[in-house]
Design a protein around this motif. Structure first.
Motif, PDB file in Angstrom:
ATOM      1  N   ALA A   1      -2.138  -3.782   5.756  1.00 53.31           N
ATOM      2  CA  ALA A   1      -2.224  -3.918   4.304  1.00 53.31           C
ATOM      3  C   ALA A   1      -3.683  -3.831   3.874  1.00 53.31           C
ATOM      4  O   ALA A   1      -4.608  -4.036   4.670  1.00 53.31           O
ATOM      5  CB  ALA A   1      -1.616  -5.254   3.873  1.00 53.31           C
TER       6      ALA A   1
ATOM      7  N   ARG B   1      -5.912  -7.262  -5.857  1.00 51.45           N
ATOM      8  CA  ARG B   1      -5.149  -7.504  -4.625  1.00 51.45           C
ATOM      9  C   ARG B   1      -5.062  -6.218  -3.800  1.00 51.45           C
ATOM     10  O   ARG B   1      -4.943  -5.112  -4.331  1.00 51.45           O
ATOM     11  CB  ARG B   1      -3.733  -7.963  -4.987  1.00 51.45           C
ATOM     12  CG  ARG B   1      -2.780  -7.997  -3.786  1.00 51.45           C
ATOM     13  CD  ARG B   1      -1.379  -8.358  -4.165  1.00 51.45           C
ATOM     14  NE  ARG B   1      -0.679  -7.428  -5.015  1.00 51.45           N
ATOM     15  CZ  ARG B   1      -0.150  -6.274  -4.636  1.00 51.45           C
ATOM     16  NH1 ARG B   1      -0.302  -5.851  -3.391  1.00 51.45           N
ATOM     17  NH2 ARG B   1       0.496  -5.513  -5.495  1.00 51.45           N
TER      18      ARG B   1
ATOM     19  N   HIS C   1       0.273  -3.670  -0.487  1.00 53.46           N
ATOM     20  CA  HIS C   1       1.264  -4.077   0.506  1.00 53.46           C
ATOM     21  C   HIS C   1       1.788  -2.839   1.248  1.00 53.46           C
ATOM     22  O   HIS C   1       1.637  -1.707   0.790  1.00 53.46           O
ATOM     23  CB  HIS C   1       2.464  -4.772  -0.154  1.00 53.46           C
ATOM     24  CG  HIS C   1       2.125  -6.026  -0.904  1.00 53.46           C
ATOM     25  ND1 HIS C   1       1.184  -6.932  -0.470  1.00 53.46           N
ATOM     26  CD2 HIS C   1       2.623  -6.536  -2.071  1.00 53.46           C
ATOM     27  CE1 HIS C   1       1.125  -7.953  -1.318  1.00 53.46           C
ATOM     28  NE2 HIS C   1       1.982  -7.725  -2.305  1.00 53.46           N
TER      29      HIS C   1
ATOM     30  N   ASP D   1       0.252   0.285  -3.150  1.00 51.92           N
ATOM     31  CA  ASP D   1       1.170  -0.048  -2.062  1.00 51.92           C
ATOM     32  C   ASP D   1       1.601   1.219  -1.327  1.00 51.92           C
ATOM     33  O   ASP D   1       1.580   2.320  -1.888  1.00 51.92           O
ATOM     34  CB  ASP D   1       2.423  -0.751  -2.601  1.00 51.92           C
ATOM     35  CG  ASP D   1       2.116  -2.095  -3.244  1.00 51.92           C
ATOM     36  OD1 ASP D   1       1.073  -2.686  -2.896  1.00 51.92           O
ATOM     37  OD2 ASP D   1       2.921  -2.546  -4.088  1.00 51.92           O
TER      38      ASP D   1
ATOM     39  N   LEU E   1       9.277  -5.893   2.956  1.00 55.01           N
ATOM     40  CA  LEU E   1       7.834  -6.084   2.876  1.00 55.01           C
ATOM     41  C   LEU E   1       7.341  -6.439   4.276  1.00 55.01           C
ATOM     42  O   LEU E   1       7.631  -7.508   4.798  1.00 55.01           O
ATOM     43  CB  LEU E   1       7.497  -7.201   1.887  1.00 55.01           C
ATOM     44  CG  LEU E   1       6.031  -7.625   1.791  1.00 55.01           C
ATOM     45  CD1 LEU E   1       5.145  -6.444   1.422  1.00 55.01           C
ATOM     46  CD2 LEU E   1       5.855  -8.755   0.781  1.00 55.01           C
TER      47      LEU E   1
ATOM     48  N   ARG F   1       1.473  -8.057   3.916  1.00 54.78           N
ATOM     49  CA  ARG F   1       0.985  -8.324   2.558  1.00 54.78           C
ATOM     50  C   ARG F   1      -0.495  -7.978   2.430  1.00 54.78           C
ATOM     51  O   ARG F   1      -1.280  -8.210   3.354  1.00 54.78           O
ATOM     52  CB  ARG F   1       1.179  -9.798   2.194  1.00 54.78           C
ATOM     53  CG  ARG F   1       2.634 -10.237   2.125  1.00 54.78           C
ATOM     54  CD  ARG F   1       2.738 -11.724   1.813  1.00 54.78           C
ATOM     55  NE  ARG F   1       4.120 -12.138   1.678  1.00 54.78           N
ATOM     56  CZ  ARG F   1       4.827 -12.079   0.555  1.00 54.78           C
ATOM     57  NH1 ARG F   1       4.243 -11.618  -0.548  1.00 54.78           N
ATOM     58  NH2 ARG F   1       6.076 -12.464   0.516  1.00 54.78           N
TER      59      ARG F   1
END
Length: 337
Positions: A13, A41, A44, A85, A116, A119
């Motif tokens: 990730a 962030r 993912h 992602d 998922l 992360r």
């Protein structure tokens, strides 16, 4: 297309973006104070099941997947953008395991099902988060968190309604080609089938079911002999087993018992599946042929893929065993909705 049913890949990730340490500086605005933005962030990494896919071949050529990192925060309280992602498509029926521990992570069987896997790192906070009445000009911002990483093992177990099991040259490939549009390799030597084949069998009232043909099983397949062990896993998910024994076999009952023994060694639960015994190649049946008695608990059908003998009766017998499980799954789906 080459059939590949196992692969190992490394997924990582994205790291989170760093928070910004900044102060507002404008003419005629004294003591502007901290105005650093937060980091974004990290991205993912997901796995998503697709029924259009039928092999793990892509993962033989690409083994590393890394999501985008988050963008760092900026002054004027501008937060960083989140990292993009990654969604990795896999075939329905893919089993996901942690390579290091061997632990099962997920079993993706439904079309569109997502997992998922790792992360992304959390974005760091800018220096305004650390301001207080006693510390009004913090010269500190939080660094972004590290994204998770993992090596995973992907194993494909085909999803089919009916699994064909038999010794090499029992007529499995010929049968699936006669009952569906599948075109597997057919020849008069053992182990013609080197990879599993799927075929869709059309039934009455616009119904259909999926049939899987796996490479032939020999004695000792459960211990790794021949190709059986590698592909026996592909009939674990089937609802019904069709066990094929050729009519020209010297010991039909013995071959049938041996096939059941090898399946039991591989997975005892296989013997609890509904099954039918097919005596194949009835078009070349020797003189004086007599089918042995197997008892009332074994449904025995005599078929010929060349002449079509018994194929319609076989469809009826298979659908009779498939339909109840489909009704149950439909009821469960309705209740969940």
């Amino acid at each position: 297309m080459k059939f590949v049913d196992s692969a190992k890949i490394y997924v990582k990730a994205g790291n989170g973006g760093n928070g910004c340490m900044s102060f507002r500086r404008e003419k005629y605005v004294p003591k502007g104070g901290p105005d650093g933005g937060d980091g974004g962030r990290g991205g993912h990494v997901f796995l998503k099941a697709h029924r259009q896919m039928s092999t793990l071949l892509d993962f033989r050529y690409r083994k590393h997947y890394e999501a985008q990192r988050g963008v760092h925060g900026q002054g004027a309280k501008k937060n960083g953008k989140m990292g993009k992602d990654i969604v990795i498509p896999v075939p329905c029926g893919t089993v996901v395991r942690n390579t290091e521990t061997g632990n099962l992570i997920a079993d993706l069987t439904e079309d569109g099902e997502e997992l998922l896997v790792v992360r992304g790192g959390k974005g760091g906070k800018g220096n305004p988060h650390f301001a207080s009445s006693t510390h009004q000009a913090p010269r500190y911002a939080e660094p972004g968190g590290k994204g998770e990483s993992l090596e995973i093992e992907l194993e494909l177990k085909l999803i089919a309604d009916v699994g064909l099991v038999g010794f090499p040259n029992a007529g499995k490939s010929t049968l699936i080609s006669a009952m569906s549009a599948a075109k597997p390799k057919i020849a008069d030597y053992p182990f013609t089938t080197l990879v599993p084949n799927l075929g869709i069998v059309q039934y009455r009232n616009y119904n259909s079911f999926v049939m899987a043909d796996i490479p032939g099983i020999i004695e000792g397949a459960a211990e790794g002999k021949g190709l059986g062990l590698q592909f026996l896993k592909h009939i674990e998910r089937t609802q019904v087993l069709a066990v094929l024994v050729s009519a020209d076999s010297e010991d039909i009952a013995g071959e049938y018992a041996l096939l059941l023994k090898e399946m039991e060694k591989f997975d005892p639960q296989m013997l609890h599946k509904p099954r039918v015994l097919l005596i194949t190649k009835m078009d070349i049946v020797p003189e004086g042929f007599s089918c042995p008695a197997f008892g009332d608990d074994v449904r025995v059908l005599q078929v010929s893929s060349i002449t079509g003998l018994g194929l319609e009766e076989l469809k009826d017998a298979l659908w009779e065993k498939i339909e109840p499980s489909r009704d149950v799954s439909q009821e469960c789906k309705t209740e969940s909705e």
